[in-house]
Design an enzyme around this catalytic site. Structure first.
Site, mmCIF file in Angstrom:
data_model
loop_
_atom_site.group_PDB
_atom_site.id
_atom_site.type_symbol
_atom_site.label_atom_id
_atom_site.label_comp_id
_atom_site.label_asym_id
_atom_site.label_seq_id
_atom_site.Cartn_x
_atom_site.Cartn_y
_atom_site.Cartn_z
ATOM 1 N N GLY A 136 85.485 50.405 23.561
ATOM 2 C CA GLY A 136 85.552 51.650 23.483
ATOM 3 C C GLY A 136 84.285 52.968 24.248
ATOM 4 C CB THR A 137 81.125 51.851 25.162
ATOM 5 O OG1 THR A 137 80.211 51.472 24.345
ATOM 6 C CG2 THR A 137 79.558 52.616 26.445
ATOM 7 C CG ASN B 1 80.359 57.951 15.305
ATOM 8 O OD1 ASN B 1 80.353 59.073 15.511
ATOM 9 N ND2 ASN B 1 79.114 56.595 15.627
ATOM 10 C CG HIS C 100 84.658 46.317 17.799
ATOM 11 N ND1 HIS C 100 83.709 46.552 17.137
ATOM 12 C CD2 HIS C 100 85.080 47.525 18.636
ATOM 13 C CE1 HIS C 100 83.134 47.206 17.532
ATOM 14 N NE2 HIS C 100 84.120 48.379 18.858
ATOM 15 C CB THR D 20 90.725 37.766 35.496
ATOM 16 O OG1 THR D 20 90.831 37.455 36.894
ATOM 17 C CG2 THR D 20 91.667 36.681 34.477
ATOM 18 C CB CYS E 129 73.424 53.897 18.876
ATOM 19 S SG CYS E 129 74.889 53.283 19.041
HETATM 20 C C1 LIG Z 1 82.914 52.314 18.037
HETATM 21 C C2 LIG Z 1 83.077 53.587 18.932
HETATM 22 C C3 LIG Z 1 82.580 53.310 20.472
HETATM 23 C C4 LIG Z 1 82.317 52.665 21.691
HETATM 24 O O1 LIG Z 1 83.545 51.429 21.131
HETATM 25 P P1 LIG Z 1 82.847 49.821 21.494
HETATM 26 O O2 LIG Z 1 83.648 49.459 21.143
HETATM 27 O O3 LIG Z 1 82.074 49.541 20.635
HETATM 28 O O4 LIG Z 1 82.176 49.985 23.260
HETATM 29 C C5 LIG Z 1 82.649 54.658 21.115
HETATM 30 N N1 LIG Z 1 82.863 55.866 20.083
HETATM 31 C C6 LIG Z 1 83.344 56.055 18.640
HETATM 32 C C7 LIG Z 1 84.173 57.599 17.876
HETATM 33 C C8 LIG Z 1 82.325 54.782 17.877
HETATM 34 O O5 LIG Z 1 82.684 54.393 16.638
#
Ligand SMILES: *Cc1c(COP(=O)(O)O)cnc(C)c1O
Length: 397
Positions: A86-87, A166, A216, A252, A339
């Site tokens: 996600g990041t 979140n 995840h 890759t 975080c």
């Molecule tokens: C967990 C999360 C992310 C980051 O995703 P990762 O796969 O952990 O890098 C970004 N935005 C929101 C809203 C999240 O809950």
């Protein structure tokens, strides 16, 4: 206590329950996901870029996975880029888009309650000379759309707004924002990491130009995600290298991870509606249990929030203390954003919603999945009510 035959340590509750209520941080992978990931590691190990038959088979398989994920959000196969989570998807959307479009303007808009993957990217862009606006939110976590309307001008190239928060589960007005923008000038990026696979998110119906998702958070493997990039929207890659992922993400491909992600997407798509109903019932059962036990708490999540996240405050308590007491009873929860640093321990999301420091100090986030059970809710309600009351009594003295 130790599960027999298991190599990991678990804290076990009095009832031998191990209750995982931190699904907004990450989720336990589905068994089918684990099996599919292992199968692909064993069987489809060739590089999709290789010219031989095994490479071609791997490429075909990658293409099928891409179709599965693209279709789940109403996108086209050519509009989806796999990332390492996600990041990375958020960073690719924000840096990639702004870098490719900076000649058209330097104003970028987001909200005060975004994930650090968005807020920190905005902060870096401010250092590079972009003019960033952070929209206020109300007590429901809804951004000020009048402020957005006022800020939009011919210099504004990007609006970034999350689908579901979140920390609170607040659902943000993506469709309204999508309808407000002139998309030939201003792109809408949506961090959909907490919403995807839980609420319907159709990129075309919502007017989304860029959308980030992560595997995840929906019971897929870690370190895999995707970015939707609407056809016609230009972005620049973050990495220099090979021409993988429509030449927008070199390296890759993580085929086992992508395969597990696609499997998780299939399961989520099939179960989205029934799981939401089940999770809403779990949440209600927990709240009922707290009320019956006479717990003294406040609900920070808005009424209309996604049922997957429930943010509560037990005033007079430091949430870390409560977290560790619950942990000793086999219950895993979070204080909010994982975080947050020790210095900035008060949630900036809850503060932006206008809650007092005392209220924010006692906030815990319970986040559910359909893997949780009604029995777990009864246990958590009973333990939480009892332990919070004890702590509230001690702190008063
Ligand atoms: C967990 C999360 C992310 C980051 O995703 P990762 O796969 O952990 O890098 C970004 N935005 C929101 C809203 C999240 O809950």
């Amino acid at each position: 206590m130790r599960h027999s035959g298991d190599t990991q340590y678990y804290y076990m509750g009095e009832n031998n329950l191990e209750v995982y209520l931190d699904n907004a941080a990450t989720t336990r992978p589905y068994d089918a996901v684990i099996n599919e990931t292992a199968r692909v590691m064993r069987e489809i190990y060739a590089n999709p870029s290789s010219m031989h038959a095994l490479g071609k088979a791997a490429e075909d398989f990658l293409c099928a996975c891409r179709n599965t994920v693209a279709q789940s959000m109403g996108a086209d196969e050519g509009e989806l880029i796999f990332t390492a989570g996600g990041t990375e998807a958020d960073n690719l959307a924000i840096f990639g888009y702004c870098e490719a479009n900076k000649r058209r303007g330097n104003k970028i808009i987001t909200t005060k309650t975004e994930h650090p993957a968005v807020l920190e990217a905005f902060s870096v862009l401010e250092d590079r000379g972009f003019h960033a606006i952070y929209l206020d939110v109300d007590e429901q976590g809804t951004p000020d759309l009048a402020q957005l309307k006022n800020e939009l001008d011919e210099n504004t190239i990007l609006v970034s707004m999350m689908a579901v928060n979140n920390e609170t589960g607040a659902i943000l007005p993506i469709a309204e924002v999508g309808a407000m923008l002139d998309h030939s000038r201003t792109a809408l990026h949506v961090d959909a990491v907490q919403g995807y696979g839980k609420i319907p998110l159709h990129v075309k119906k919502l007017g989304i130009d860029l959308m980030s998702v992560a595997s995840h958070k929906i019971h897929g493997p870690r370190g895999v995600g995707a970015l939707y990039v609407r056809k016609g929207v230009r972005i620049k890659p973050l990495l220099a290298g090979g021409k993988q992922e429509h030449a927008l993400r070199a390296g890759t491909e993580n085929l086992p991870g992508i395969a597990g992600f696609a499997e998780a997407v299939r399961i989520r798509t099939e179960n989205m509606a029934q799981d939401e109903t089940a999770v809403a019932l779990l949440k209600e059962r927990l709240l009922d249990g707290l009320n019956k036990a006479g717990a003294n708490y406040l609900v920070n999540s808005p009424q209309t929030a996604s049922p997957y996240v429930l943010n509560l405050s037990f005033e007079g308590i430091k949430s870390e203390v409560l977290l560790h007491v619950l942990e000793s009873k086999g219950i895993s929860v979070s204080t909010g954003s994982a975080c947050n640093s020790a210095k900035n321990r008060l949630s900036y999301v809850l503060k932006a919603m206008g809650f007092s420091d005392r209220r924010v100090d006692g906030a815990v986030r319970l986040s559910f999945s359909a893997q949780n059970t009604p029995e777990e809710m009864d246990y958590v309600a009973q333990v939480l009510a009892k332990e919070a009351a004890l702590l509230q009594k001690i702190m008063k003295r």
